[in-house]
Design a protein around this motif. Sequence first.
Motif, PDB file in Angstrom:
ATOM      1  N   MET A   1     -10.479   3.522  -7.346  1.00 63.63           N
ATOM      2  CA  MET A   1      -9.393   2.601  -7.597  1.00 63.63           C
ATOM      3  C   MET A   1      -9.148   1.751  -6.355  1.00 63.63           C
ATOM      4  SD  MET A   1      -6.806   4.890  -9.966  1.00 63.63           S
ATOM      5  CE  MET A   1      -5.456   3.945  -9.380  1.00 63.63           C
ATOM      6  N   ASN A   2      -8.202   0.837  -6.468  1.00 66.58           N
ATOM      7  CA  ASN A   2      -7.841   0.013  -5.321  1.00 66.58           C
ATOM      8  C   ASN A   2      -7.342   0.911  -4.195  1.00 66.58           C
ATOM      9  OD1 ASN A   2      -7.604  -1.453  -7.809  1.00 66.58           O
ATOM     10  ND2 ASN A   2      -6.845  -3.140  -6.616  1.00 66.58           N
ATOM     11  N   THR A   3      -7.619   0.500  -2.967  1.00 64.51           N
ATOM     12  CA  THR A   3      -7.047   1.210  -1.831  1.00 64.51           C
ATOM     13  C   THR A   3      -5.550   0.966  -1.795  1.00 64.51           C
ATOM     14  OG1 THR A   3      -9.114   0.933  -0.625  1.00 64.51           O
ATOM     15  CG2 THR A   3      -7.171   1.487   0.659  1.00 64.51           C
ATOM     16  N   VAL A   4      -5.135  -0.293  -2.036  1.00 67.12           N
ATOM     17  CA  VAL A   4      -3.714  -0.648  -2.043  1.00 67.12           C
ATOM     18  C   VAL A   4      -3.458  -1.560  -3.243  1.00 67.12           C
ATOM     19  CG1 VAL A   4      -1.870  -1.825  -0.790  1.00 67.12           C
ATOM     20  CG2 VAL A   4      -3.576  -0.534   0.485  1.00 67.12           C
ATOM     21  N   GLY A   5      -2.422  -1.250  -4.016  1.00 61.83           N
ATOM     22  CA  GLY A   5      -1.981  -2.097  -5.114  1.00 61.83           C
ATOM     23  C   GLY A   5      -0.526  -2.469  -4.877  1.00 61.83           C
ATOM     24  N   ILE A   6      -0.222  -3.761  -4.937  1.00 63.39           N
ATOM     25  CA  ILE A   6       1.133  -4.242  -4.646  1.00 63.39           C
ATOM     26  C   ILE A   6       1.560  -5.141  -5.810  1.00 63.39           C
ATOM     27  CG2 ILE A   6       2.557  -5.502  -2.987  1.00 63.39           C
ATOM     28  CD1 ILE A   6       0.033  -4.970  -1.052  1.00 63.39           C
ATOM     29  N   TYR A   7       2.732  -4.855  -6.403  1.00 62.41           N
ATOM     30  CA  TYR A   7       3.159  -5.555  -7.611  1.00 62.41           C
ATOM     31  C   TYR A   7       4.640  -5.899  -7.597  1.00 62.41           C
ATOM     32  CZ  TYR A   7      -1.151  -3.486  -9.484  1.00 62.41           C
ATOM     33  OH  TYR A   7      -2.441  -3.114  -9.683  1.00 62.41           O
ATOM     34  N   ASP A   8       5.024  -6.790  -8.512  1.00 60.89           N
ATOM     35  CA  ASP A   8       6.393  -7.019  -8.970  1.00 60.89           C
ATOM     36  C   ASP A   8       7.450  -7.147  -7.877  1.00 60.89           C
ATOM     37  OD1 ASP A   8       5.304  -6.915 -11.506  1.00 60.89           O
ATOM     38  OD2 ASP A   8       5.649  -4.762 -11.686  1.00 60.89           O
ATOM     39  N   ASP A   9       7.422  -8.291  -7.210  1.00 59.63           N
ATOM     40  CA  ASP A   9       8.422  -8.649  -6.201  1.00 59.63           C
ATOM     41  C   ASP A   9       8.437  -7.750  -4.967  1.00 59.63           C
ATOM     42  OD1 ASP A   9       9.344 -10.863  -7.669  1.00 59.63           O
ATOM     43  OD2 ASP A   9      10.585  -9.541  -8.897  1.00 59.63           O
ATOM     44  N   ALA A  10       7.386  -6.991  -4.758  1.00 60.77           N
ATOM     45  CA  ALA A  10       7.289  -6.184  -3.529  1.00 60.77           C
ATOM     46  C   ALA A  10       6.974  -7.104  -2.355  1.00 60.77           C
ATOM     47  CB  ALA A  10       6.201  -5.130  -3.672  1.00 60.77           C
ATOM     48  N   HIS A  11       7.318  -6.686  -1.160  1.00 61.08           N
ATOM     49  CA  HIS A  11       7.016  -7.411   0.070  1.00 61.08           C
ATOM     50  C   HIS A  11       6.172  -6.481   0.935  1.00 61.08           C
ATOM     51  CE1 HIS A  11       9.955 -10.410  -1.043  1.00 61.08           C
ATOM     52  NE2 HIS A  11      10.804  -9.426  -1.300  1.00 61.08           N
ATOM     53  N   PHE A  12       4.991  -6.963   1.311  1.00 64.03           N
ATOM     54  CA  PHE A  12       4.080  -6.122   2.086  1.00 64.03           C
ATOM     55  C   PHE A  12       3.727  -6.841   3.382  1.00 64.03           C
ATOM     56  CE2 PHE A  12      -0.050  -4.597   3.412  1.00 64.03           C
ATOM     57  CZ  PHE A  12       0.076  -3.227   3.273  1.00 64.03           C
ATOM     58  N   TYR A  13       3.878  -6.156   4.506  1.00 57.11           N
ATOM     59  CA  TYR A  13       3.505  -6.682   5.807  1.00 57.11           C
ATOM     60  C   TYR A  13       2.778  -5.570   6.570  1.00 57.11           C
ATOM     61  CZ  TYR A  13       3.739  -8.180  10.642  1.00 57.11           C
ATOM     62  OH  TYR A  13       3.409  -8.507  11.927  1.00 57.11           O
ATOM     63  N   ALA A  14       1.638  -5.905   7.139  1.00 55.55           N
ATOM     64  CA  ALA A  14       0.894  -4.923   7.935  1.00 55.55           C
ATOM     65  C   ALA A  14       0.371  -5.601   9.191  1.00 55.55           C
ATOM     66  CB  ALA A  14      -0.251  -4.333   7.135  1.00 55.55           C
ATOM     67  N   GLU A  15       0.396  -4.859  10.269  1.00 57.39           N
ATOM     68  CA  GLU A  15      -0.084  -5.359  11.554  1.00 57.39           C
ATOM     69  C   GLU A  15      -0.983  -4.306  12.191  1.00 57.39           C
ATOM     70  OE1 GLU A  15       1.788  -6.758  15.837  1.00 57.39           O
ATOM     71  OE2 GLU A  15       3.062  -6.682  14.083  1.00 57.39           O
ATOM     72  N   ASN A  16      -2.165  -4.776  12.643  1.00 57.48           N
ATOM     73  CA  ASN A  16      -3.069  -3.903  13.388  1.00 57.48           C
ATOM     74  C   ASN A  16      -3.559  -2.707  12.577  1.00 57.48           C
ATOM     75  OD1 ASN A  16      -4.145  -4.452  15.830  1.00 57.48           O
ATOM     76  ND2 ASN A  16      -2.529  -3.515  17.025  1.00 57.48           N
ATOM     77  N   VAL A  17      -3.959  -2.937  11.330  1.00 54.54           N
ATOM     78  CA  VAL A  17      -4.456  -1.862  10.486  1.00 54.54           C
ATOM     79  C   VAL A  17      -5.826  -2.211   9.907  1.00 54.54           C
ATOM     80  CG1 VAL A  17      -2.185  -0.959   9.858  1.00 54.54           C
ATOM     81  CG2 VAL A  17      -3.244  -2.710   8.460  1.00 54.54           C
ATOM     82  N   ARG A  18      -6.532  -1.180   9.444  1.00 55.94           N
ATOM     83  CA  ARG A  18      -7.829  -1.371   8.785  1.00 55.94           C
ATOM     84  C   ARG A  18      -7.737  -0.802   7.380  1.00 55.94           C
ATOM     85  NH1 ARG A  18     -13.011  -1.378  12.233  1.00 55.94           N
ATOM     86  NH2 ARG A  18     -13.764  -1.341  10.119  1.00 55.94           N
ATOM     87  N   PHE A  19      -8.089  -1.619   6.412  1.00 57.13           N
ATOM     88  CA  PHE A  19      -8.176  -1.184   5.028  1.00 57.13           C
ATOM     89  C   PHE A  19      -9.660  -1.118   4.688  1.00 57.13           C
ATOM     90  CE2 PHE A  19      -4.194  -3.474   5.428  1.00 57.13           C
ATOM     91  CZ  PHE A  19      -3.287  -2.607   4.818  1.00 57.13           C
ATOM     92  N   LEU A  20     -10.173   0.067   4.462  1.00 50.68           N
ATOM     93  CA  LEU A  20     -11.602   0.260   4.209  1.00 50.68           C
ATOM     94  C   LEU A  20     -11.805   0.770   2.792  1.00 50.68           C
ATOM     95  CD1 LEU A  20     -12.448   2.125   7.522  1.00 50.68           C
ATOM     96  CD2 LEU A  20     -12.574  -0.326   7.071  1.00 50.68           C
TER      97      LEU A  20
END
Length: 180
Positions: free
Chosen positions: A1-20
């Motif tokens: 599945m997706n590593t990260v799923g973001i939906y429906d008016d969510a706010h996502f902020y990431a700094e200095n990370v690795r999504f593999l």
Amino acid sequence: MNTVGIYDDAHFYAENVRFLHPLNNNWNTIFCKNASFALYDSVVSTADIETAGLYLENCPNLLVNDTINTLYLKNSNCKQKDCLINHSIGVDFQSSLTFIRMTINANDECPDSDFYALNNSIVEGRYLAFTTDSPIVDVVSSSFASRNFYSDVNKIQWNIDDESTVRVDGYPPYNNRSFD
């Protein structure tokens, strides 16, 4: 599945990370729909070059100093600065992309274009570089305007339809191919 799923008016902020996402299974590393999204100084990778590492639909987003394996925008507004896009970037379905210093690091194994803008999308920016010798840029029913290319504009294979407007340093590229 997706590593990260973001939906429906969510706010996502990431700094200095690795999504593999090391699996070759056609799932996006990050899928974001109807939400706001921002990355700073981060990496989004996927094993499959035909799968978007970052897929954004109906999202305002900001990308700064990031490395992303295949970026796809659908009905989204993206502002981007100092980013490296491995494989390809797609701006589709009334999306807009504004960039400063973007590098497209496509490889010859990728079956698609290095960069495409489709379906009433708008691309504007400065300082665009391609790492391949003969990159392919498709612009269909959209507009593309860029200044200060780092790459040799004459080596780019432009595929532009009659409904599109393309300007490189204020002029249309002379080596374009019209779609039949």
